[in-house]
Design a protein around this motif. Sequence first.
Motif, PDB file in Angstrom:
ATOM      1  N   ILE A   9       0.550  -1.781   0.298  1.00 44.29           N
ATOM      2  CA  ILE A   9       0.214   0.092  -0.039  1.00 44.29           C
ATOM      3  C   ILE A   9       0.901   0.794   0.427  1.00 44.29           C
ATOM      4  O   ILE A   9       2.043   1.109   0.373  1.00 44.29           O
ATOM      5  N   ILE A  10       0.075   2.993   0.151  1.00 45.31           N
ATOM      6  CA  ILE A  10       0.724   3.834  -0.673  1.00 45.31           C
ATOM      7  C   ILE A  10       0.391   4.443   0.686  1.00 45.31           C
ATOM      8  O   ILE A  10      -0.868   5.356   0.757  1.00 45.31           O
ATOM      9  N   GLY A 147       3.463  16.684   3.382  1.00 50.19           N
ATOM     10  CA  GLY A 147       3.608  14.659   4.518  1.00 50.19           C
ATOM     11  C   GLY A 147       3.990  13.504   4.121  1.00 50.19           C
ATOM     12  O   GLY A 147       4.331  14.004   2.846  1.00 50.19           O
ATOM     13  N   GLU A 148       4.934  13.405   5.046  1.00 50.95           N
ATOM     14  CA  GLU A 148       5.726  11.780   4.533  1.00 50.95           C
ATOM     15  C   GLU A 148       4.620  11.054   3.669  1.00 50.95           C
ATOM     16  O   GLU A 148       3.693  10.607   3.679  1.00 50.95           O
ATOM     17  N   ARG A 149       5.314  10.674   2.690  1.00 43.28           N
ATOM     18  CA  ARG A 149       4.366   9.394   1.545  1.00 43.28           C
ATOM     19  C   ARG A 149       5.598   8.326   1.784  1.00 43.28           C
ATOM     20  O   ARG A 149       6.484   8.567   1.371  1.00 43.28           O
ATOM     21  N   ARG A 150       4.726   7.079   2.507  1.00 47.30           N
ATOM     22  CA  ARG A 150       5.698   5.829   2.649  1.00 47.30           C
ATOM     23  C   ARG A 150       5.573   4.459   1.448  1.00 47.30           C
ATOM     24  O   ARG A 150       4.028   4.837   1.377  1.00 47.30           O
ATOM     25  N   ASN A 151       6.054   3.782   0.193  1.00 50.82           N
ATOM     26  CA  ASN A 151       5.268   2.661  -0.270  1.00 50.82           C
ATOM     27  C   ASN A 151       5.583   1.908   1.486  1.00 50.82           C
ATOM     28  O   ASN A 151       6.669   1.231   1.572  1.00 50.82           O
ATOM     29  N   LEU A 152       4.702   1.090   1.829  1.00 50.34           N
ATOM     30  CA  LEU A 152       4.900  -0.377   2.641  1.00 50.34           C
ATOM     31  C   LEU A 152       4.176  -1.062   2.305  1.00 50.34           C
ATOM     32  O   LEU A 152       3.090  -1.191   0.897  1.00 50.34           O
ATOM     33  N   ARG A 153       4.981  -2.102   3.001  1.00 51.58           N
ATOM     34  CA  ARG A 153       4.560  -3.615   3.124  1.00 51.58           C
ATOM     35  C   ARG A 153       3.639  -4.724   3.933  1.00 51.58           C
ATOM     36  O   ARG A 153       4.353  -4.372   4.854  1.00 51.58           O
TER      37      ARG A 153
END
Length: 397
Positions: A9-10, A147-153
């Motif tokens: 997800i992002i 804001g912080e943006r992250r690619n999460l698993r």
Amino acid sequence: MQFVDEASIIVEAGNGGNGCLSFRREKYVPKGGPDGGDGGHGGCVYLIGDDALNTLIDFKYQRFYKAQNGKPGQGRQMSGKAGEDLHVKVPVGTTVIDEDTLEVIADVTEIGQVVQVAQGGRRGLGNIHFKSSTNRAPRRTTPGTEGERRNLRLEMKVMADVGLLGMPNAGKSTLIRSVSAAKPKVANYPFTTLVPNLGVVKLGMHEHFVMADVPGLIEGASDGAGLGLRFLKHLTRTRLLFHVVDVAPFDESDPVEAAEAIIRELGQFSPTLAERPRWLVLNKLDLLPEDERDSVAQQIIERLNWTGPVFRISAISNEGTDGLVQAAHRWLTEQRTLENEDEEAMEREQEMRRRMEDESIARTEERLGRRRRRADDEDDDDDFDDDDYDVEIEYAP
């Protein structure tokens, strides 16, 4: 409902609101001075553990999650409204990994546990903050930060007390069907179980434990063969392992060699998991003549040099299953009592869980790293080089 234990997800936190450039303008108040307010902070993104969820299926259809932006400041020293935080529910037992850095951000192991995964942007300052004795009319403001943006698993591990492991078609699904209300698919061919199944084994009022049936393992599972590497991680959350062995395989393979292969795969995936208490469960005794059952079982025990508990059962006819679950319940109760009364025992259990989690995460990072390297190699393998279209022209007379 489809079982999904992995998802990408992002998440994106809200941006901070900009500061306001404004001056006070009122009748009879000449040169009122700066009165620009600050912007609002951007909203953060949080994950929260929810026991009502048992799969990550929702994250397959919605992959982008964004918190609200902060509102900009206004005149009369009015600050902008802060953006609302976004709380995303995830199943208990979810590990959160940053896909870009392979860093493990958090492990959601408790109901209601809240984990921040993206920080909201800071608010911008209005021009009122820059007023001084030498600058009575500042025209300076600051913008809000992004804001912080992250690619999460997200990787989910089932939470169970007892885990079943063994080769395909060893009878694990039949066993969990016979002792609980779980109804996994059962058929006379390997790999009928493709996803983990949970069953609650009830022995009386307020007496129960949770059993997990994971897909069958094959040799090489710890390196990704079959379904092993993906589902071995689920066993790291269990307290007790039932090693189910088919004493009469339909393909006439050697039960001892199959059991030894499983033991090797456990050790290669997680040495600490291999140290977990493990009971030998000899299944499908009903397929053997009565006068051969004891000798076959004893031969398997001796060849494995097995010194732990052994249970001889036939899951399909419920023969010996009651004694197995009763013994497991007593053992689990004794362990919980010991950990509640002995602080050192509790620390040993927590340390073992930490080691298993670290080893499981290391295997996950290794798998993701291999996947990323393969993707990079495919990108580098460009079939159309600069000289692919170079041709030599020969003029015929």
